[in-house]
Design a protein around this motif. Sequence first.
Motif, PDB file in Angstrom:
ATOM      1  N   THR A 214      97.584  33.145  40.612  1.00 56.19           N
ATOM      2  CA  THR A 214      97.601  34.045  41.774  1.00 56.19           C
ATOM      3  C   THR A 214      96.439  33.773  42.719  1.00 56.19           C
ATOM      4  O   THR A 214      96.020  34.665  43.468  1.00 56.19           O
ATOM      5  N   GLU A 215      95.931  32.556  42.703  1.00 57.24           N
ATOM      6  CA  GLU A 215      94.842  32.159  43.592  1.00 57.24           C
ATOM      7  C   GLU A 215      95.387  31.255  44.697  1.00 57.24           C
ATOM      8  O   GLU A 215      96.323  30.482  44.481  1.00 57.24           O
ATOM      9  N   PRO A 216      94.814  31.336  45.908  1.00 53.39           N
ATOM     10  CA  PRO A 216      95.235  30.429  46.983  1.00 53.39           C
ATOM     11  C   PRO A 216      95.036  28.966  46.572  1.00 53.39           C
ATOM     12  O   PRO A 216      94.144  28.640  45.781  1.00 53.39           O
ATOM     13  N   ILE A 217      95.863  28.104  47.104  1.00 55.54           N
ATOM     14  CA  ILE A 217      95.857  26.693  46.713  1.00 55.54           C
ATOM     15  C   ILE A 217      95.244  25.855  47.826  1.00 55.54           C
ATOM     16  O   ILE A 217      95.644  25.954  48.994  1.00 55.54           O
ATOM     17  N   LYS A 218      94.281  25.022  47.455  1.00 54.64           N
ATOM     18  CA  LYS A 218      93.710  24.064  48.392  1.00 54.64           C
ATOM     19  C   LYS A 218      94.466  22.747  48.292  1.00 54.64           C
ATOM     20  O   LYS A 218      94.950  22.367  47.224  1.00 54.64           O
ATOM     21  N   ALA A 219      94.569  22.060  49.412  1.00 50.78           N
ATOM     22  CA  ALA A 219      95.260  20.774  49.407  1.00 50.78           C
ATOM     23  C   ALA A 219      94.568  19.791  48.467  1.00 50.78           C
ATOM     24  O   ALA A 219      95.227  18.965  47.829  1.00 50.78           O
ATOM     25  N   SER A 220      93.269  19.917  48.342  1.00 50.24           N
ATOM     26  CA  SER A 220      92.515  19.008  47.476  1.00 50.24           C
ATOM     27  C   SER A 220      92.800  19.265  45.998  1.00 50.24           C
ATOM     28  O   SER A 220      92.496  18.404  45.155  1.00 50.24           O
ATOM     29  N   ASP A 221      93.378  20.438  45.679  1.00 48.77           N
ATOM     30  CA  ASP A 221      93.692  20.751  44.283  1.00 48.77           C
ATOM     31  C   ASP A 221      94.974  20.064  43.810  1.00 48.77           C
ATOM     32  O   ASP A 221      95.220  19.995  42.605  1.00 48.77           O
ATOM     33  N   ILE A 222      95.778  19.585  44.736  1.00 51.83           N
ATOM     34  CA  ILE A 222      97.057  18.969  44.399  1.00 51.83           C
ATOM     35  C   ILE A 222      96.849  17.470  44.233  1.00 51.83           C
ATOM     36  O   ILE A 222      96.465  16.774  45.171  1.00 51.83           O
ATOM     37  N   ASN A 332      94.199  25.698  56.598  1.00 50.03           N
ATOM     38  CA  ASN A 332      93.362  26.484  57.492  1.00 50.03           C
ATOM     39  C   ASN A 332      91.937  25.938  57.502  1.00 50.03           C
ATOM     40  O   ASN A 332      91.652  24.878  56.918  1.00 50.03           O
ATOM     41  N   GLY A 333      91.040  26.664  58.112  1.00 45.79           N
ATOM     42  CA  GLY A 333      89.670  26.183  58.221  1.00 45.79           C
ATOM     43  C   GLY A 333      88.960  26.056  56.891  1.00 45.79           C
ATOM     44  O   GLY A 333      87.987  25.276  56.782  1.00 45.79           O
ATOM     45  N   ASP A 334      89.422  26.766  55.855  1.00 47.70           N
ATOM     46  CA  ASP A 334      88.797  26.692  54.535  1.00 47.70           C
ATOM     47  C   ASP A 334      89.465  25.681  53.622  1.00 47.70           C
ATOM     48  O   ASP A 334      89.100  25.572  52.439  1.00 47.70           O
ATOM     49  N   GLY A 335      90.451  24.973  54.143  1.00 51.09           N
ATOM     50  CA  GLY A 335      91.131  23.955  53.339  1.00 51.09           C
ATOM     51  C   GLY A 335      92.273  24.486  52.493  1.00 51.09           C
ATOM     52  O   GLY A 335      92.824  23.733  51.680  1.00 51.09           O
ATOM     53  N   TYR A 336      92.635  25.738  52.676  1.00 50.15           N
ATOM     54  CA  TYR A 336      93.750  26.299  51.907  1.00 50.15           C
ATOM     55  C   TYR A 336      95.086  26.000  52.596  1.00 50.15           C
ATOM     56  O   TYR A 336      95.183  26.050  53.842  1.00 50.15           O
TER      57      TYR A 336
END
Length: 355
Positions: A214-222, A332-336
């Motif tokens: 249930t946490e937002p996903i960053k592109a770098s996490d994929i 977005n600006g935070d990378g999510y």
Amino acid sequence: MTSQDNMSEEHLPAAQEAHGGAVAVVGDSFADPGLPPHEHRRTDIDERAAARAERQVAFWFLLSMVATIGFIASYVLFKPGPQLSNVVYIFPIGHVSKLNFSLGMCLGVSLLGIGVGAVHWARTLMSDEEHIAERHPIEATPEVREQVFADFRQGAKESGFGRRKLIRTTMIGAMAMVPLSAVVLFRDLGPLPEKKLDSTDWAKGKLLVNMNTTEPIKASDITVGSLTFAMPEGVKESDEDFQEVIAKAAVMLVRMQPDDIKDKKSASWGYEGVLVYSKICTHVGCPISLYEQQTHHVLCPCHQSTFDLSDGGRVIFGPAGHPLPQLRVSVNGDGYLEALGDFSQPVGPGFWERS
């Protein structure tokens, strides 16, 4: 000769006198008495009585038609629910739903009207003559078969179906309208979908949230070759409509090398090789969960429909008839990762609800 035989002989004259005829004894043979004399009904000899019976039959068929109309009107006049305005008190049953009571009464009267009308027609107007049919072998001869058809034609003629137009018209009308009750019952399956299937909970700016954490996903996490399941932000399992929302909005994220993406539109809808597709199979709506990272294929476990995520979610095998809808994403600006709108087309298996 026994005393019992003597007693029987002594009582014979008295029995004959009491019954006004001979009394049968053991060894006598019985002649076939045949059928009693036919007694004509009032409607057989009085045309006014027959016309009155015809009007009575037509009344029951008309009553059935009116009750069917009442059944349909009940859906408009009454609403379901436990509110006092939606219930009525009936002794000795107690409080019952106005809708259920009116539906039951109208449908019952509708079927009763057809039944009573048909029985009254048969008892008063159809042929009432008796016919003797001799027993015959199970396998019918051509002559017997011809006789059966002749009897059927004769019965149809004697029923007066062709001659009594009032009965025929009202009976056909009643029987034609009764199925309308069954059609209206489908309305009770639930509210019409209207445009609800054309859109999901996704909207521009909504973050993609991991369904497990249930946490937002960053592109770098994929990572390349991985498969991640996500849902829109703000959706919680404790929500009353969680199942309804997730059944349309569940998505899966994959990442592949940009050169491996065959469909350029799909590449432009992703972010640096991260593509987001609907998790709902377009065959019968099963959740897709099997991913083959070398071929970029996903497999539906229900009926083995296979989709190529590197080629716009195209169907390459199985009964599914449409590609998987794709969700356009960015960061977005935070990378999510966030959605840039809704799916490219309605999700799920149906074709009829597609715009």
